[in-house]
Design an enzyme around this catalytic site. Structure first.
Site, PDB file in Angstrom:
ATOM      1  N   HIS A  96      12.639 -23.910   9.769  1.00 17.05           N
ATOM      2  CA  HIS A  96      13.929 -23.211   9.845  1.00 17.05           C
ATOM      3  C   HIS A  96      13.935 -22.009   8.901  1.00 17.05           C
ATOM      4  CE1 HIS A  96      15.233 -27.451  10.845  1.00 17.05           C
ATOM      5  NE2 HIS A  96      15.720 -26.789  11.859  1.00 17.05           N
ATOM      6  N   LEU A 131      17.234 -28.733   7.123  1.00 14.98           N
ATOM      7  CA  LEU A 131      16.351 -27.559   7.150  1.00 14.98           C
ATOM      8  C   LEU A 131      15.001 -27.825   6.483  1.00 14.98           C
ATOM      9  CD1 LEU A 131      19.007 -24.821   6.259  1.00 14.98           C
ATOM     10  CD2 LEU A 131      18.361 -25.703   8.508  1.00 14.98           C
TER      11      LEU A 131
END
Ligand code: PAF
Length: 282
Positions: free
Chosen positions: A37, A33
């Site tokens: 994200h 991530l």
């Protein structure tokens, strides 16, 4: 944050959440991530009362020559980031089996002719794999809202089309592209690039912006595409595709066509594929 690693644990977690009224938002990811994200999680939280993120590196969307085994997996850091965003549930299937228990019963979702264009031309079956796993996630989680990133423009259009047929009440949200200071769209694959390559890659966005300017000046599509490709090639970036399409990805032929449009480009730096796009109105 509740972490569910099996379907059983997921159902328990969803059961707890269904006790609190409101909307459930889903953010499907493959992990590793970054701020891109996390912007999806933020948008999900703004539009719901509970948010579930999934991390599953989906084997079905990787081709033979793709990087499934080497796809970056950074679970500990990802969990910390999701905790910091106050995500409510993380679904982290511990094996392929949790997502697709009986291979013979996987409902394969076809992405049709649009799934074979643009990125689909370079990655045969990729979008069938994406739609199949997203369809499965929607079925087992039953969210009210699902959030995807605009960076994967073709993916989010295909998911919207699939969702209209199978999940007509699901609200799909698209979060804008998050870029680093030099304009490069954030992507897990940027991790594969050196600092020099990251700078080089940022020229794709510069090129997209220049193409929008040319479009607004009334230049023909043919000239805009030719100018862009020549520029990219002049700095040793060879585009796999560079196209102007309407917002639903139908081809357009004249630069006097009014409405929302998108210019999409893809190129490779070494073995790393970079994609980007820019939306505009005319
Ligand atoms: O965009 C991604 O990360 C993936 O394609 C998705 C939507 C999580 C499906 O595996």
């Amino acid at each position: 944050m509740i972490i569910a690693k099996t379907k059983y644990e997921l159902n328990e977690a969803l059961g707890q959440i269904s006790l609190s009224p409101g909307k459930l938002a889903l953010v499907p990811t493959m992990g590793n991530l970054h701020q891109g994200h996390l912007s999806l999680v933020k948008l999900a939280k703004l539009n719901s009362s509970k948010t579930i993120t999934t991390i599953f590196v989906n084997p079905l969307q990787f081709g033979k020559n793709d990087d499934f085994d080497n796809y970056p997996r950074t679970i500990e850091q990802d969990i910390k980031k999701l905790n910091d965003e106050n995500c409510d549930i993380l679904f982290l299937p511990k094996s392929r089996n949790e997502m697709f228990p009986d291979e013979t019963e996987i409902q394969l979702i076809k992405s049709g002719s649009l799934g074979k264009e643009l990125c689909g031309k370079l990655r045969p079956d990729h979008f069938d794999g994406v739609l199949t796993v997203v369809h499965r996630m929607f079925n087992i989680i039953k969210p009210d809202i699902a959030v995807f990133g605009a960076k994967d423009y073709q993916q989010q259009i295909l998911i919207r089309n699939m969702s209209k047929s199978y999940f007509p009440n699901l609200n799909i949200l698209t979060a804008p592209i998050v870029r680093s200071n030099n304009g490069l769209a954030l992507s897990s694959r940027n991790n594969y690039l050196s600092n020099e390559e990251l700078d080089l890659a940022s020229n794709l966005f510069k090129c997209l912006k220049k193409s929008v300017d040319l479009y607004q000046l009334g230049e023909s599509i043919e000239v805009i595409i030719k100018t862009a490709k020549e520029f990219l090639i002049s700095i040793n970036l060879v585009p796999d595709y560079y196209e102007i399409r309407d917002e639903l990805l139908s081809p357009i032929f004249n630069s006097d066509q009014v409405g929302k449009k998108v210019i999409l480009g893809s190129l490779k730096i070494g073995n790393t594929r970079i994609i980007d796009n820019i939306e505009f109105n005319s």
